[in-house]
Design a protein around this motif. Structure first.
Motif, PDB file in Angstrom:
ATOM      1  N   VAL A 109       0.838  -1.205   0.000  1.00 44.37           N
ATOM      2  CA  VAL A 109       0.000   0.000   0.000  1.00 44.37           C
ATOM      3  C   VAL A 109       0.870   1.251   0.000  1.00 44.37           C
ATOM      4  O   VAL A 109       0.623   2.205  -0.751  1.00 44.37           O
ATOM      5  N   LEU A 110       1.910   1.246   0.848  1.00 42.54           N
ATOM      6  CA  LEU A 110       2.818   2.390   0.889  1.00 42.54           C
ATOM      7  C   LEU A 110       3.520   2.575  -0.455  1.00 42.54           C
ATOM      8  O   LEU A 110       3.704   3.708  -0.933  1.00 42.54           O
ATOM      9  N   GLY A 111       3.886   1.432  -1.097  1.00 42.71           N
ATOM     10  CA  GLY A 111       4.528   1.503  -2.413  1.00 42.71           C
ATOM     11  C   GLY A 111       3.596   2.094  -3.460  1.00 42.71           C
ATOM     12  O   GLY A 111       4.030   2.884  -4.309  1.00 42.71           O
ATOM     13  N   ILE A 112       2.322   1.729  -3.410  1.00 42.06           N
ATOM     14  CA  ILE A 112       1.345   2.265  -4.374  1.00 42.06           C
ATOM     15  C   ILE A 112       1.228   3.792  -4.215  1.00 42.06           C
ATOM     16  O   ILE A 112       1.182   4.521  -5.207  1.00 42.06           O
ATOM     17  N   ILE A 113       1.206   4.245  -2.956  1.00 44.13           N
ATOM     18  CA  ILE A 113       1.108   5.681  -2.709  1.00 44.13           C
ATOM     19  C   ILE A 113       2.311   6.417  -3.288  1.00 44.13           C
ATOM     20  O   ILE A 113       2.178   7.447  -3.961  1.00 44.13           O
ATOM     21  N   LEU A 114       3.513   5.875  -3.049  1.00 49.52           N
ATOM     22  CA  LEU A 114       4.726   6.524  -3.539  1.00 49.52           C
ATOM     23  C   LEU A 114       4.837   6.450  -5.056  1.00 49.52           C
ATOM     24  O   LEU A 114       5.277   7.411  -5.706  1.00 49.52           O
ATOM     25  N   VAL A 115       4.439   5.320  -5.645  1.00 53.53           N
ATOM     26  CA  VAL A 115       4.486   5.188  -7.109  1.00 53.53           C
ATOM     27  C   VAL A 115       3.532   6.182  -7.760  1.00 53.53           C
ATOM     28  O   VAL A 115       3.861   6.814  -8.778  1.00 53.53           O
ATOM     29  N   TYR A 116       2.353   6.339  -7.166  1.00 52.82           N
ATOM     30  CA  TYR A 116       1.408   7.322  -7.703  1.00 52.82           C
ATOM     31  C   TYR A 116       2.006   8.723  -7.650  1.00 52.82           C
ATOM     32  O   TYR A 116       1.895   9.497  -8.612  1.00 52.82           O
ATOM     33  N   GLY A 117       2.650   9.071  -6.516  1.00 57.85           N
ATOM     34  CA  GLY A 117       3.297  10.372  -6.407  1.00 57.85           C
ATOM     35  C   GLY A 117       4.402  10.553  -7.433  1.00 57.85           C
ATOM     36  O   GLY A 117       4.547  11.639  -8.018  1.00 57.85           O
ATOM     37  N   TYR A 118       5.178   9.475  -7.670  1.00 63.89           N
ATOM     38  CA  TYR A 118       6.263   9.556  -8.662  1.00 63.89           C
ATOM     39  C   TYR A 118       5.704   9.768 -10.069  1.00 63.89           C
ATOM     40  O   TYR A 118       6.247  10.565 -10.844  1.00 63.89           O
TER      41      TYR A 118
END
Length: 479
Positions: free
Chosen positions: A52-61
């Motif tokens: 979930v944390l990875g999805i949030i960061l990937v979306y931001g990237y």
């Protein structure tokens, strides 16, 4: 030049989906028990939290990757979005003000925020705000008109630390009001304690014993209230001192550069052609000392975090080339002004309040000694602001008025306890109102209200002009 925003923006874009962390939180609450089995179950499913944390960061990237800034000699374009493209373009010649902001916490990352504002929009909204590296920010600002050193005014007053200090004192959350309220509670608490002590002593000993602790707390509570108001002002003073320290001003006929701030450094570039009006602001003390604070109304300058100040405090006669911007005779003579017979219209109410409050001393003398002290204290504390307001409004009567020269207008008036000298082009006047009540109609008087263009409410009023003067002013400013 084409660049992207600073990589720190990835975190900002990711924050918009921070609500997704509710799922790892719910899972943790459901499986985590403070025993070996519970901890093992949480660690075993930790991959879900990481995903979930990875999805949030990937979306931001992804949002950051598709955010692109293009700068040319003609315009600045910011493109963002990957499913739906949003492209905002601001022509360079339409930029009213641009600013570079460097908070202390961005300095280690070599990042800054760049703001660009035009005359479009409302409610002081920023037209474009981007976070870029310092190098990209300098390149971007190089395309925005700047003060030319060879044409810069040489006689501008230089704001000193004393100027900034006095500005912070006078414009920090109502200096005089804070001192007045603090004094009221410091002295009023002692008087209230004495009165209640005498009243309680007339009650039985048992009741007096019950209330003794309550009575002892009255001066402390009053003192704490006074300290709170003084502390609030002191905090505002310190914030203003940090906000406006290292104030620097440079200007030519086309541009103005203003830089200030200790913890958060701000550097503004202002186009003089886009200034709506100049406001020379004073309080009574500054008026008596011949000092003035220069404020301007310009899109993008003076948003919620700071005042639109161009010169913290300076003597009015020492403004130098700042007087060139109005291009207006500054001989102090106003063509349309109220007569001195309009005293009651300006200072009548506070003056009447002084008389009525003073007459209260006779009833106060007939009260018991303990209540008489309180009454005299309240009378004195009421007389102070009434006297101050009467002085302010009397001065306002002497200085208020309107003059119109060629394509310029100068207006002097008061708002509350401050005095304003407003200088604007006639084209910046958006509306002129002529108001009359029944008495004013009988005496052929009126009040003229002038609205000026700007992103915030810009209304100035001159009272007790003749009806003929009001009609003439409206005609001149409407042509």
């Amino acid at each position: 030049m084409t660049c992207r925003e600073h990589p720190l923006r990835i975190l900002r874009y990711s924050m918009k989906n921070i609500w997704l962390l509710i799922f790892p939180l719910l899972r943790g609450v459901s499986v985590l028990h403070f025993d070996p089995a519970g901890i093992y179950a949480w660690v075993k499913g930790a991959w879900i939290d990481i995903a979930v944390l990875g999805i949030i960061l990937v979306y931001g990237y992804i949002r950051w990757h598709f955010s692109e800034i293009t700068v040319t000699n003609e315009a600045i374009t910011h493109t963002e979005g990957f499913l739906v493209k949003i492209r905002r373009t601001i022509p360079i010649k339409k930029i009213s003000s641009a600013a570079m902001e460097t908070p202390f916490y961005l300095m280690p990352f070599k990042a800054m925020t760049v703001r660009c504002d035009t005359g479009a929009g409302f409610f002081k909204s920023t037209d474009m705000k981007i976070m870029v590296t310092q190098k990209s920010g300098e390149v971007l600002m190089a395309n925005i008109p700047d003060v030319k050193k060879e044409k810069a005014f040489k006689d501008l007053p230089k704001p000193s630390i004393v100027s900034v200090l006095l500005f912070s004192v006078f414009f920090s959350s109502g200096f005089s009001g804070a001192v007045y309220i603090a004094a009221f509670f410091f002295k009023g608490g002692d008087i209230a304690h004495d009165i209640l002590s005498i009243a309680m002593s007339r009650i039985t000993e048992q009741a007096e014993h019950i209330y003794v602790k309550l009575l002892s707390g009255i001066p402390k509570a009053a003192a704490m209230t006074g300290i709170f108001f003084m502390g609030a002002w002191l905090l505002s003073f310190i914030m203003n001192l940090l906000r406006y320290s290292r104030f620097h001003l440079s200007a030519d006929k086309d541009c103005i550069n203003v830089a200030f701030g200790l913890i958060k450094r701000r550097r503004h570039r202002i186009r003089t052609a886009h200034i709506n009006y100049i406001d020379l602001k004073q309080n009574l003390i500054m008026k008596l000392c011949g000092a003035v604070t220069v404020n301007i109304s310009c899109p993008g300058y003076g948003y919620d975090s700071h005042l639109p100040v161009l010169m913290p405090i300076s003597r009015e006669k020492n403004l130098g080339s700042l007087n060139e911007y109005p291009s207006l005779p500054r001989d102090g003579r106003l063509k349309y002004r109220p007569r001195f017979t309009a005293f009651f219209s300006y200072a009548g109410l506070p003056a009447a309040g002084i008389v009525l409050t003073a007459l209260m001393h006779r009833p106060a003398d007939m009260l018991p000694a303990n209540l008489a002290d309180l009454s005299w204290f309240l009378i004195i504390m009421a007389e102070i602001p009434l006297t101050w307001l009467t002085m302010v409004k009397t001065v306002a009567l002497c200085i208020s008025g309107i003059s119109i020269y060629n394509d310029r207008m100068i207006l002097r008036c008061s708002k509350g306890t401050s005095f304003h000298t407003v200088i604007a082009r006639r084209e910046k006047v958006v509306m002129v109102q002529i108001n009359q009540n029944i008495l004013q109609k009988f005496f052929k008087k009126c009040q003229v209200i002038i609205w000026l263009s700007g992103e915030s409410r810009s209304k100035y009023k001159v009272k007790s002009l003749t009806a003929a003067q009001g009609t003439e002013i409206k005609k001149l400013l409407s042509d």
